[in-house]
Design an enzyme around this catalytic site. Structure first.
Site, short mmCIF file in Angstrom:
data_model
loop_
_atom_site.label_atom_id
_atom_site.label_comp_id
_atom_site.label_asym_id
_atom_site.label_seq_id
_atom_site.Cartn_x
_atom_site.Cartn_y
_atom_site.Cartn_z
N GLU B 422 0.83 -1.22 0.00
CA GLU B 422 0.00 0.00 0.00
C GLU B 422 0.86 1.27 0.00
OE1 GLU B 422 -3.05 -0.08 -0.69
OE2 GLU B 422 -3.31 -2.24 -0.39
N GLY B 423 1.97 1.21 -0.70
CA GLY B 423 2.89 2.36 -0.73
C GLY B 423 3.91 2.20 0.38
#
Lengths: 565, 565
Positions: B422-423
């Protein structure tokens, strides 16, 4: 990914950063000239890169296993061990009388860094064998030495350390293994030992166990413990492996990493043993064995860090996400900080080894104190850096770091044992603030004085770096003084952050020396360390001085999550 | 080891530390009274502790595997998922029109923390399904909503996010998957996607993929990307799973951890898809999906940290080495610091969720900005704490922590993905100093003003804590001002340490609130945080302001270990 042994980096530190030139000036180690050292390191580096590193993934993919009570080692590990043995690398620092090369520990540790970086699981075997060699050299009878040392030094046989039991880990004195006198000069040893690294192996023809056990008249605690040599196969009259001793491998642990290193539960059932050192005097021999191993473990951390960083830099160079990610400021920050910490940890380890060599060569008490003071720092900081850099390596790889295929995760899993074994890093820190400050801080202050003098002398050439180092060392001196005035439990509460602070200041000092002696890139690296790593020493010292009150005020229940009380 | 869901700790934060009472005062969330919230959390906690936690080791021991192109999930995971679905936990925060409970995100995230702490690998499935639900609620046509939402909310079907490709990770805009218009309103989607969590499963009767792909007239970069719903089985006229779509699972990744979560390589070969949102407007929908998931991942970190710490405290209580090791100052320090960091991370996550709820309920721009500002901090700090505490858990266990049998190592292996997906946390930090300071620092300054006011107000009751918090917030305000004056690359170089500093100051602020509202143990915990965690923010800020010059001066070759140049 190819591991390239950091020969030039190590040589630079030996020649310009730590006082290894003083070791060369001693009679004992006069042979370790720059040329000889360089040749040795190149040769070992070649073996590490070309023979051991290609086997590293095998340890993970084909873990050591137990078959009919015998350990089968990972694919290719026997060849790898053979290369180490035949190169003479096990006995680099061992007594020439028994086949060793009699070279300085600094060179031994430099070689150990490269072999560990190439293949940690395999390198554990020679590392522990070296610890056993050292213990025997210092404490065994001439007969035992004559029988065992040549075989251990040549790598025909390997050695293990049997300390830990289920109820006796950090508290060695709690062990319950027993020994009885057989009346013929031998002993019968019984008990269960756990976490025995390379407790059995098919890469050597015999495995020699040094086992701590208590004689019937051995008192409680550590003072009642004796040390015994308990070979897997009892040597026959010509010194060859003979009948099997009464011992066995019960099982292998399933571990987070170093799958190529068999971690054994050992059972001794009236096994025949030979006393090493005095009866009830086993701890002294054990400390000899452990001291060598402690520094060796710090060096393992540095070795794995180097390998992990090389792989991360290679990945960051190739991986394109809006340009090669090595150009992204945050990735650069991670890689540069890792490189700066590796330099610091390597220099601390080699400074420690150099102090050991000076002690050995000259008997000088200051060198002995220096070596003793640096050992826990080298062990803890080296392994912390190992974990930090391997962790950063995973992060730099992003999702690919979490996938086992790249090998980045193996470095993290492998190196994670190093802050635990040979005395947890918490124990190392307690040793530092306890035993190693028991001289009233003399060894610490002598070291800090040296740093302060160096920093003053560097002020002309590198004013900014020198000022940072001077200020940090001065603050650390005050904190050390304050530490000395505290109770032991308070010191223990601050031990780990105090050790961290000391390591950062030492690291900055060595970076300053490198900046003075080296080129522009060494200056740049020193600046990275001083800007990004050193400043954390202030918070370390705040915590080191925080005392014990807040930790006592917080209840056990609250630590578990229950705040109702 | 039994995991005990931290219901009381969460309730305390919701009721006394973050402004969740304001959420309750809105019309939209008036139902979320203290009583209702308490009942919900207790019920979810019971399920997490009693149903999900006992399955956690199964994920590791019987990993998800691929059989004839179909994923077979770990033993018992189908039952665990069923319990989550039947409890209505997937749709806690979803639209009641489609079967959701319409409750605040704060409660959803509180439940997510407990399910993740109990069983991270399994909880990933509902977490991603929730992200898909949210994306559909905001961006899908009414027809798609009516067809998919009820099934996703009830847990009959599950949802995935398909962003990453081999050449497009952090740089989503580089993706090469293609979509073509079929002329009947549907699309044909083709391409390969990697790292697709729960990309197939046997715990639901259908798997719904949201896939990013580019239409023929989609421009380069992120602006040419569209989002498609691509179900594994195409729903028939009555909305039941019908014929198989043209997609398949190519392989599963072998990962460091979360072995119970199948990470798939997916291949789409002209698969039928339905547009979600506008053509070329896929990134907006993706951000909706990712924002929810980013906070959710931060919460995962907190959840695993809680589980790991509970186990470490239990071990330290039982393990005797010269007394229970929980009494040893250094072990106490490790456990207390972990507890203090978990409190801080949990409060930051719940503060973020509360801001989201206020935004949802009132449309208030300040709340929206607060939520946006806190999201990267919650994600990065929550997951950093997850890794730190799980790592400490291993260390507290000593040698037993390195042995897989205790489960301490599984927490570390499992949670290590959270700073990546998620980053990465580096990307989160760049978001913070880039996009989230693009308002000229307004949102940051409003938050800091609040902290300063709070600290002033607390001066009478808790002068020491309040002074530390005030001073730190004031220093952070100055550093934020300085950050705003820097170039973007310089900000990026300082992004991660800046985020760390902000998290520590926020954490200290929430600890101060807890000390004011809670009992003696909350005061003690706040003192631990202020003495041992907060002080590190100074060094963070030194590094945040170190700029880029030293990182540029150090060559790529030197980072790789070659200093010759």
């Amino acid at each position: 990914m190819t591991y390239e042994a950091p020969v030039a980096q190590i040589e630079f530190i030996l020649n310009h950063v730590v006082p290894f030139s003083e070791v060369r000036r001693t009679g004992l180690f006069a042979e370790a000239t720059e040329e000889t050292s360089s040749a040795i390191l190149s040769e070992a580096g070649k073996m590490a890169s070309q023979v051991l590193a290609p086997l590293n993934r095998n340890g993970d993919h084909t873990p050591a296993r137990l078959e009919n009570g015998k350990v089968r080692s990972s694919e290719g590990f026997a060849d790898g061990f053979r290369a180490i043995a035949e190169g003479g690398w096990i006995g680099i620092a061992a007594d020439p009388e028994y086949g060793g090369m009699g070279l300085p520990q600094a060179l031994n540790m430099a070689v150990a860094e490269m072999t560990a970086g190439a293949n940690l699981a395999l390198q554990l075997n020679p590392l522990l064998t070296q610890g056993q060699i050292e213990a025997l050299e210092h404490h065994a009878s001439d007969a035992l030495k004559a029988l065992y040392l040549p075989k251990l030094i040549s790598g025909e046989w390997s050695g293990t350390m049997n300390l830990t039991e289920p109820g006796a880990g950090s508290d060695v004195g709690a062990l319950t293994s027993k020994a009885e006198r057989n009346g013929d000069g031998t002993y019968s040893v019984s008990g269960q030992k756990i976490f025995i690294t390379w407790g059995d192996s098919d890469v050597t023809s015999n495995v020699c166990h040094l086992v701590l056990a208590r004689l019937p008249d051995g008192g409680k605690g550590t003072k009642g413990i004796s040390l015994f040599m308990v070979p897997k196969l009892i040597p026959d009259e010509s010194g060859n492996p003979g009948v099997a001793n009464s011992l066995k491998v019960v099982s292998l642990e399933e571990k987070l990493g170093i799958h190529g290193s068999p971690t054994c539960v050992m059972s001794y059932e009236g096994a025949t043993g030979w006393l090493v050192g005095e009866e009830h005097g086993g701890m002294a021999a054990m400390f000899t064995m452990m001291n060598c191993a402690r520094l060796g473990v710090g060096v393992q951390g540095v070795g794995v860090a180097e390998a992990a960083l090389q792989q991360a830099v290679a990945y960051a160079t190739e991986r394109n996400q809006m340009g090669p990610i090595i150009q992204h400021p945050d990735v650069r920050r991670m890689l540069a900080t890792s490189r700066a910490e590796i330099f610091a940890a390597r220099a601390i380890c080699l400074a420690c080894a150099t102090a050991i060599d000076l002690e050995t060569a000259t008997g000088d008490a200051d060198s002995a104190a220096r070596a003793a003071f640096l050992t826990p720092i080298a062990k803890a900081y080296g392994t912390d850096v190992g974990c930090r850099v391997a962790d950063t390596g995973v992060q730099v790889h992003g999702g690919m770091g979490y996938v086992e295929e790249t090998g980045a995760a193996q470095y993290l899993r492998d190196v994670r044992i190093t802050p635990i074994y040979e005395g947890t890093n918490g124990i190392q820190a307690m040793d530092l603030v306890g035993r190693k400050l028991a001289d009233g801080g003399e060894a610490a202050m002598r070291l800090l004085d040296e740093i302060l003098d160096d920093a003053k002398a560097a002020q002309a050439g590198h004013p900014d770096l020198a000022n940072h180092v001077w200020q940090a060392a001065e603050t650390l001196r005050e904190a050390t003084q304050a530490m000395l005035e505290r109770s032991l439990p308070e010191r223990f509460a601050g031990a780990v952050p105090y050790l961290h602070a000391f390591a950062r200041v030492l690291g900055a000092h060595f970076h300053l020396r490198a900046a003075k002696a080296g080129g522009a890139q060494h200056v740049a690296l020193a600046q990275v360390f001083v800007a990004r790593v050193l400043p954390r020493f202030s918070a370390d010292l705040v915590e080191a001085q925080a005392g014990l009150d807040d930790l006592t005020a917080l209840s056990d229940a609250a630590m578990a999550g229950d705040f109702a009380a």
